[in-house]
Structure formats: structure tokens, C-alpha cells
Design a protein around this motif. Sequence first.
Motif, PDB file in Angstrom:
ATOM      1  N   ARG A 419       0.838  -1.215   0.000  1.00 34.62           N
ATOM      2  CA  ARG A 419       0.000   0.000   0.000  1.00 34.62           C
ATOM      3  C   ARG A 419       0.868   1.258   0.000  1.00 34.62           C
ATOM      4  O   ARG A 419       0.566   2.248  -0.668  1.00 34.62           O
ATOM      5  N   LEU A 420       1.996   1.233   0.736  1.00 34.49           N
ATOM      6  CA  LEU A 420       2.878   2.394   0.813  1.00 34.49           C
ATOM      7  C   LEU A 420       3.538   2.655  -0.541  1.00 34.49           C
ATOM      8  O   LEU A 420       3.689   3.810  -0.966  1.00 34.49           O
ATOM      9  N   LYS A 421       3.939   1.580  -1.233  1.00 36.13           N
ATOM     10  CA  LYS A 421       4.546   1.768  -2.552  1.00 36.13           C
ATOM     11  C   LYS A 421       3.527   2.370  -3.524  1.00 36.13           C
ATOM     12  O   LYS A 421       3.869   3.221  -4.358  1.00 36.13           O
ATOM     13  N   GLY A 422       2.272   1.924  -3.457  1.00 39.94           N
ATOM     14  CA  GLY A 422       1.244   2.498  -4.315  1.00 39.94           C
ATOM     15  C   GLY A 422       1.045   3.993  -4.049  1.00 39.94           C
ATOM     16  O   GLY A 422       0.909   4.799  -4.968  1.00 39.94           O
ATOM     17  N   LEU A 423       1.013   4.373  -2.750  1.00 36.05           N
ATOM     18  CA  LEU A 423       0.863   5.795  -2.407  1.00 36.05           C
ATOM     19  C   LEU A 423       2.060   6.593  -2.908  1.00 36.05           C
ATOM     20  O   LEU A 423       1.918   7.748  -3.333  1.00 36.05           O
ATOM     21  N   ASP A 424       3.274   5.993  -2.842  1.00 33.13           N
ATOM     22  CA  ASP A 424       4.463   6.703  -3.294  1.00 33.13           C
ATOM     23  C   ASP A 424       4.393   6.964  -4.801  1.00 33.13           C
ATOM     24  O   ASP A 424       4.771   8.041  -5.276  1.00 33.13           O
ATOM     25  N   ARG A 425       3.871   5.962  -5.543  1.00 30.38           N
ATOM     26  CA  ARG A 425       3.741   6.169  -6.984  1.00 30.38           C
ATOM     27  C   ARG A 425       2.713   7.274  -7.288  1.00 30.38           C
ATOM     28  O   ARG A 425       2.923   8.097  -8.171  1.00 30.38           O
ATOM     29  N   VAL A 426       1.624   7.267  -6.538  1.00 26.14           N
ATOM     30  CA  VAL A 426       0.619   8.324  -6.741  1.00 26.14           C
ATOM     31  C   VAL A 426       1.203   9.693  -6.419  1.00 26.14           C
ATOM     32  O   VAL A 426       1.004  10.679  -7.123  1.00 26.14           O
TER      33      VAL A 426
END
Length: 498
Positions: A419-426
Motif C-alpha cells: 500500500r505504501l509503494k502504491g501511495l508513493d507512486r501516486v
Amino acid sequence: MQDAASPPESARDSTPGNMPEFTVTEISGAVKRTIESSFERVRVRGEVSRPTRAGSGHLYLSLKDDQAVLEAVCWRGSAQRLSVQPEEGMEVIATGKLTTYPGRSKYQMVIEQIELAGEGALLKLLEDRRKRLAAEGLFDAERKRPIPYLPRVIGVVTSPTGAVIRDILHRLTDRFPVHVIVWPVLVQGEGAKDQIARAIAGFNAVPATGGRIARPDLLIVARGGGSLEDLWAFNEEVVVRAAAASDIPLISAVGHETDTTLIDFASDRRAPTPTAAAEMAVPVRAELVARIAEDTARLAHAMARRLADGGNHLNGLARGLGDPAARIEQAQQRLDYAAQTAGSTIQRRLERLSERVARRLPTPSEMLARTEGRLTALLRGLRIEPIAQRLAQDRREVERFAKAADSAVDRVLKVEDDRLKGLDRVLEANSFVRVLDRGFVLVRDADGAPVTAAEEARDGQPVSLRFRDGERAAVIGAGGSRPKPKPVAPPASQESLF
């Protein structure tokens, strides 16, 4: 006989033209004798102007009318006896004689007595004095005290002769006889105002206890009817101030019902007549006796009714309680039964105690043997094998729970990492750095706040420019005149795209 106006023979001189010569003193003396002999006793009516009292006590003033002015003087002895003190603008009639003052070559009037000129002047003086004293607060309603309902001693300030004191005493005797102290005074004429004022102050000076005479609880200042001039002593300022300063409640009874004097305004109560003042001072004794008898009868009737109601209530309570003798007998019977039961119980307890005492007590060795047997039985019940088995089982449970917890933590960490990696990409996709990569610049002021509008930028203001690969410092308007922006071609229409 030589005429008063003729100069002495020694002063005459035969001169051409038969004209005699006089010295200044001779002329002044001749004029003085002429005026004093011709105007030895005169009454002059005029308006008072510039009244002045010298330090010696002499009173100087001028009498004037619409055409002439007459200087006047009133020597100290006469000034102290004046019934009317002259004031500016007062119209008076002065009685005295005319004389001259050689030192100033003028004539003047020596005044012996002054009286007001007519009732109109009296009324004007009375109204002016009333307004002045009212402005000082001497007539305020807050200063007035209630009249005592039944005074023990009444002080009367009036003439000792005449019908006034007889009417007051007669009315007090008819209504409610009380102790009366009369302070005799003049009620009109010269010296009346001072005697009345001293009488009021004298009654107030009597001590409340321990004095030679009893201190009055109420004062009555009274006089019969008369003209305005006859009642003038009660309009004098010294009398009004004495009445206002009285600590003893005061009733004024001056003149008839239609007469009004200034002491009426300063007193605590005004009576229309001296007889009415006596009626205000005390109640009617017969009415008080009748009222007391009526109140006594009502009180006795109320007490009888209260006692009857209390007796009825007591009888009702007695019926609810029953026969007291029977209740006492029942209580005595219960007490007898309880005594018998307690006696039996005490007897049984004594017998049991006797049996225990009679039994043989165990020896210490017997008591130790019994204790040892109980301990042996307890030791047989305490074995180590069940405890060891329970500990092994618990250890296995703990290991199983630890493995399960590790697996659960790993799963949770993996989910949160994804989930953290997804937020970082966003976040990376929405970062302003991506906007800078497209050729835009971020403008910040000296505090690091973004400058988003041209109107926020002032000439000479230092700013920082953030490019995609670094920052540069700049100053607004430092480059001289701004170049004109190149015209931007309008966007292509929908048709040009096709």
C-alpha cells in the motif's frame, strides 16, 4: 434768638456788597444743624441697594427710587435689633433721621428700624427665601421622620399666655393625658425669631437620660392666626434652619388652616391649627382601651379555640394508641417470657462448659502426633509429576502461538508495504517536480511561501526561482523594463485539426 441756619456773629465780615464770609467748618455745621432739626424723625420708602456690613458691625446701604439715591447707615446696636435684614432689591420703609457727614460733604440717613414695604414685598422675599432653602435640601421629604405613635413627653414652643397653649393642653387631656413641657417664647415682634430658634435647639440639647427634665419625644411649635407680618417670625431663616436641624420629630402648627409659613416645609408634619397638632400628637385613649379590650377578647377566643382543637387532636391520638395499661401488661408479659428463655439458655451454656472442663485435655505429645498425621496426608497429595506435565503442555501452546503471531505480522507488513509503494507512486505522479520537468518555474518569497499571483509581487522584492534541476535567486523588476510578451497564436479551431 439766632436761627439755626444763621452763621455766628464772629464769622460775619462787613465787606463791599454786604456778603458775609464763612469757614468750611461753619458752613458744614450750619448745614448739619439745619438738616437734623428739619428731618429729626422721618420714614423713607425705597429699594435697598448695595447693603454692606462692616467689620465694626455697622450696616451701610442705599435707598433709591427711579429718580434719586439716599445713602444710609445703621449703627451696630440698631442693626442687631432689626426685625428685617435688608437684602439687595428689597423694598422697605426705613425709620430714622437725616444727618450730614462733614468729612465727605454729603448727607445721609441714620436708620433705626426697617420694615418691609407692603405685603407684596413680603411675599417676594418669602418666595425667594423658600426657593433658596429648598435648593439646600432643607425641605426634602427624605429628611422628614415619622411622628411617634404615643409620645411620653411632648415639648411645646409657644407663648405662655393666650388661647393656643390652653387649646393644646385641653385637647391632650381629652384624648390622652401626657407630660407636657412648655418653653415660653415670643411669637411675633422683635426678638421672636431668636427665642423660637433657641427653644427648638434647647429641647434637642436635653440629654436622653440623667437630665434635670425629661427629653421630649415630640415637639410642637404653635401660634394662633394673624397677618403675614404677625407670622413673619416663623418665616425667618434662623427658625427654619433650627426646625430642619431638630433631632426630635417636630409638628408645626402656625396660624389657621390657610396660613403657610416656611417652618411648615421644614417640619416633619404640618398641622392646620394648634388643636389639630394635639390630635396628631396622641391617639384617643378611649379608642385605645376599646381596641385593647377587643384584641384581648379576640386573643382569648383564639386561645380557647386553639386549646379545644388541641384537645380533640389529643383524644384522636389516644384512641389510636389504645389502652396504655393493657400495652404495659403485654410488655411485662413479654419481658417475663424473655427472662425465662434467657435463664434456660444460660443454664444450658453453663452445663456445656462444665462438661468441657470436666473432659481430659490432650497432652502435648498427643497434639504433636495428630499434627504430624495431618501433614503426612497433605504430603501424599502433593506430587511433582502432574505439575511437570502441565508445564510442558503450556510450553507447547506458547510456541504454537509465537509461530502464528510471526506469520500474521509478516502478512500485515507485506500488505502495508504494498500500500505504501502504491501511495508513493501516486505522490510521485502528482508532485510539482513533474510540473517543473515540463518547463515551469516555482516562485517563492523570502519566507519560502509560493507567489501565485502577479499582484502579490512587488518591485524590488527578492524571490527564489525553483527549476527542475536547481534554484536561482532573483529580484522582481530588477531587469529594467519588462519585455512585451510575444503574442500567442489563438488555439486552432476544431475544423483546423481535421
